[in-house]
Design an enzyme around this catalytic site. Structure first.
Site, PDB file in Angstrom:
ATOM      1  N   THR A   1     -21.151  -2.820 -21.876  1.00  0.00           N
ATOM      2  CA  THR A   1     -21.741  -2.999 -20.544  1.00  0.00           C
ATOM      3  C   THR A   1     -20.660  -2.924 -19.475  1.00  0.00           C
ATOM      4  OG1 THR A   1     -23.455  -4.420 -21.497  1.00  0.00           O
ATOM      5  CG2 THR A   1     -23.147  -4.526 -19.114  1.00  0.00           C
TER       6      THR A   1
ATOM      7  N   GLU B   1     -27.489   1.846 -25.358  1.00  0.00           N
ATOM      8  CA  GLU B   1     -28.190   1.625 -26.638  1.00  0.00           C
ATOM      9  C   GLU B   1     -28.792   2.930 -27.160  1.00  0.00           C
ATOM     10  OE1 GLU B   1     -27.767  -1.039 -28.137  1.00  0.00           O
ATOM     11  OE2 GLU B   1     -27.644  -2.730 -26.746  1.00  0.00           O
TER      12      GLU B   1
ATOM     13  N   GLN C   1     -25.688  -0.262 -35.574  1.00  0.00           N
ATOM     14  CA  GLN C   1     -26.584  -1.296 -35.059  1.00  0.00           C
ATOM     15  C   GLN C   1     -27.997  -0.762 -34.834  1.00  0.00           C
ATOM     16  OE1 GLN C   1     -24.767  -4.271 -32.239  1.00  0.00           O
ATOM     17  NE2 GLN C   1     -23.157  -2.722 -32.096  1.00  0.00           N
TER      18      GLN C   1
ATOM     19  N   ARG D   1     -22.841 -11.521 -34.573  1.00  0.00           N
ATOM     20  CA  ARG D   1     -23.265 -12.409 -33.485  1.00  0.00           C
ATOM     21  C   ARG D   1     -22.373 -13.644 -33.422  1.00  0.00           C
ATOM     22  NH1 ARG D   1     -24.792  -8.864 -30.878  1.00  0.00           N
ATOM     23  NH2 ARG D   1     -23.943  -7.652 -32.605  1.00  0.00           N
TER      24      ARG D   1
END
Length: 757
Positions: A34, A221, A251, A603
């Protein structure tokens, strides 16, 4: 320029400043994608004087789009007027309104939601005389959605060969559905994408207008795009081909939504001149966590290897933990959370518990309640708030309290038994006028008392009353499991779930939830019905009381994308759960399960726990579980917590199996894994003394009618042959090779096998 590039690592800087031509950024988890996207937008606008309205940035959620805009404008120090940032669907919706004259739709078209679509399809299925219970509107709409995602319109779909009745039904329903949408000047969400692609492909002036206007196209994405979205990106970015896509094929976990991670590879094929940049410096996790993630994902094929690294060298080793059951697993997690708060001063919000299937949340929720730990559930509703669970609990409540009007009204026509809303209202008024409860009114009707309800409804109500009376008698005998099984069987609840499920996966999930509730009842079958309902109510009420400002997060792995937590628990690391049993026969599906674990591992910022149970209730049966085959990929030196490290990897039935060995004596009873020749002990943890179990008695050989080579039948798995028997205390476990479901290990106490010969 210096300000915008300050703080970027060399690969991030390269991604931001490579302006011309196609660019593919393969961004590992936690690598600052990002940051790259927002700095690139600001760099284009500020340092290259690109007008903001010449830039299009596309992502998948409104939240991500808003964050991208906010961060870009903060870098610029002001508004970026005209900058187009949004989701694929939002951008297409705006374009289609502007260009409505060149489409079959008016400018004021409406967008149908799921309920609207179902209403349209319900009418079409009636017109086609289709069995709406067997072929639900949602199931047909899912098939049409998949076709639209692949840019297959109704006419093209009609030319495809049909392999069964369902595909023939979709072939006939698709054009009728599409005509109904056009007649109502309506589009569904898939149309927003497909109609935009069709417009740009078939109307050259419109295509050229947008291609001239958009000098730079950025996509976040990218591994989550479907065929329609990929084609849209190619159309909008031509002919200058200043297309910048960020993604990570490792992912890609949303194949069930139509996403195709292979679009990353397709991009390389369609743009052989593309500049490929790898972002591999991670700013989130410790090196130990990254090494474990890499070891898992490296087993997948057709991917770009990424050597993830971080400045956070070392870190705590990953705790691998075996529990005896799913309840003990949940209790262990709760205790570790409490210990983390006491020892490390962590907040509840620092912890996340992740799992593969929604049904797994039940034991975890129960443990959070028992330990007085606030929690919130992401990506779903609490176990006891799911519709099928609330329905079955309502049956039990009505059995316990015949005058429970709320439960009565919820399930009097669930599953449908011909008692409509009008009849229910008449019944309510009749009861109120007589000043009696629903149970008394129903009892009077069963005794032949006159009522304002007539026709089929009165007959159905009387039958319903007799069923309740029968179940009440069973409940009085003290076997709640028998009551539950009778409710499911005599109401046709499984058929009901099939009729309301939009897809086989949704039906499977609902059935798993029902079987999980049965497992709860089985574990508490010695309780009186009233005591059981009280226990359930205390758990269910917590769904309403959670403190979302400081609470533990419970979520499925599919909901975990883009999130991060200091401490992560990956629960249910067992074959059949992760990887899910549905993936066993397809390599591509198995690789997606591996990607799902990769997402879960990455995560975690500081500490990762992976837990599994020796026995787990699955489909209402307590079966011995096997540790996930994926655990065998994690190097032993990264692990701790199951006594000594992993020392033996086995190959069984063509899959990797892990066996843990224990050299400690300890004071914990060992879990018998005699089938593998090893004894794997569960280590004690702080505060666990109350849950310790005594060492098991030496196994006896209980009498059993089963023998090796015998043919047997199972209600779910069908017919099979017994391969081996293993004698345990008061039980016998059999290994059965089923004709259509493969090899299963089952407890004869729960499996209810029928001997065929």
């Amino acid at each position: 320029m210096a300000d915008l590039l300050a703080g970027l690592n060399p690969q991030q800087r390269e991604a931001v400043t490579t302006i011309e031509g196609p660019v593919l950024v393969l961004a590992g988890p936690g690598s600052g994608k990002t940051r790259v996207l927002t700095h690139r937008i600001a760099h284009l606008a500020k340092d290259h004087r690109v007008y903001p309205d010449r830039i299009l940035a596309v992502t998948f959620t409104n939240k991500a789009a808003a964050e991208m805009r906010e961060r870009s404008e903060r870098l610029m120090g002001g508004k970026l007027d005209g900058l187009q940032i949004g989701t694929f669907h939002a951008i297409c919706a705006r374009l289609l309104r502007r260009e409505a004259d060149n489409t079959p739709y008016g400018r004021d078209y409406v967008i149908y939601d799921t309920d609207d679509q179902n209403n349209v399809m319900r009418g079409i299925l009636n017109e086609l005389n289709a069995d709406s219970k067997k072929f639900t509107p949602g199931r047909v709409l899912n098939a049409i959605s998949s076709a639209k995602n692949e840019l297959v319109n109704a006419e093209a779909f009609a030319d495809l060969p049909t392999k069964d009745y369902f595909s023939e039904l979709v072939r006939r329903a698709y054009p009728l559905y599409q005509r109904a949408l056009v007649a109502n000047n309506a589009m569904d969400f898939d149309d927003l994408l497909m109609q935009t692609v069709v417009l740009l492909q078939t109307h050259e002036p419109t295509r050229e207008k947008y291609q001239r206007r958009l000098e730079y196209v950025l996509v976040d994405e990218f591994q989550d795009t479907n065929q329609a979205q990929y084609t849209l990106v190619r159309l909008l970015s031509a002919p200058q081909q200043n297309v910048f896509v960020v993604g990570d094929e490792d992912q890609g976990i949303y194949a069930f939504r139509g996403a195709d991670y292979r679009n990353v590879h397709q991009f390389k094929a369609d743009y052989p001149q593309a500049h490929v940049i790898l972002l591999v410096q991670n700013y989130r996790s410790t090196q130990i966590i990254l090494d474990a993630a890499r070891a898992v994902i490296d087993e997948n094929r057709n991917r770009t290897p990424k050597a993830l690294f971080t400045d956070r060298q070392g870190g705590a080793r990953i705790t691998l933990r075996e529990a005896y059951s799913e309840s003990e697993e949940a209790e262990y997690i709760a205790e570790r959370i409490r210990d983390g708060r006491r020892r490390d001063g962590r907040d509840y919000k620092d912890f996340a518990i992740m799992y593969r299937t929604n049904a797994q949340s039940r034991a975890l929720e129960d443990a959070m309640v028992a330990a007085h730990i606030p929690y919130r559930l992401v990506g779903g509703v609490g176990f006891y708030r799911r519709a099928e669970i609330k329905d079955l609990i309502a049956y039990l409540r009505l059995i316990h309290n015949p005058n429970d009007s709320v439960s009565f009204e919820r399930i009097v026509n669930v599953p449908a038994r011909g008692v409509g809303k009008t009849s229910v209202e008449k019944f309510k008024e009749w009861s109120a006028l007589r000043g009696i409860g629903y149970g008394e009114a129903l009892g009077g009707m069963m005794q032949g008392e006159a009522s304002p309800i007539t026709g089929r409804a009165v007959k159905s109500l009387i039958e319903f009353g007799h069923l309740l009376a029968h179940w009440r008698e069973l409940a009085g005998q003290g076997d709640l499991t028998h009551v539950f099984d009778s409710i499911v069987e005599r109401t046709g609840f499984t058929i009901h779930l099939n009729s309301i499920s939009d897809s086989p996966d949704q039906l499977t999930e609902r059935m798993e939830n029902v079987q999980e509730l049965r497992a709860v009842i089985e574990s508490k079958k010695d309780l009186a019905l009233g005591d059981f309902l009280e226990d359930v109510s205390l758990v269910a009420e917590v769904d309403q009381l959670t403190d979302e400002n400081d609470s533990v997060t419970l979520l499925t792995l599919h909901s975990a994308k883009g999130l991060e937590y200091p401490v992560v628990f990956l629960a249910g690391m067992e074959d059949g759960l992760l990887p899910h049993s549905r993936s066993f026969d397809e390599r591509e599906a198995m690789e997606e399960e591996r990607r799902l674990l990769y997402v879960g591992i990455t995560r975690a910022k500081d500490q990762l726990y992976m837990t599994y149970a020796f026995r787990r209730m699955i489909f209402g049966e307590s079966s011995v579980s096997e540790p996930s085959r994926f655990l065998s990929d994690v190097p032993a030196h990264l692990l701790e917590g199951v006594s000594t490290q992993v020392k033996s990897m086995q190959e069984r039935d063509g899959y990797k199996r892990m066996v843990t060995w224990d050299s400690d004596s300890g004071d914990w009873g060992s879990v018998d894994r005699s089938r593998s020749g090893a004894s794997a002990k569960i280590l004690p943890f702080p505060g666990a003394s109350a849950m310790r179990k005594p060492p098991p008695a030496p196994p006896t050989h209980p009498a059993t009618p089963y023998r090796v080579g015998q043919r047997v039948r199972h209600a779910k798995f069908g017919d099979g042959e017994i391969l081996s028997l293993e004698f345990m205390k008061d039980d016998v476990e059999v290994t059965v090779r089923f004709d259509s479901e493969g090899t299963k290990r089952l407890s004869t106490a729960f499996a209810r096998l029928v001997i065929l010969g």
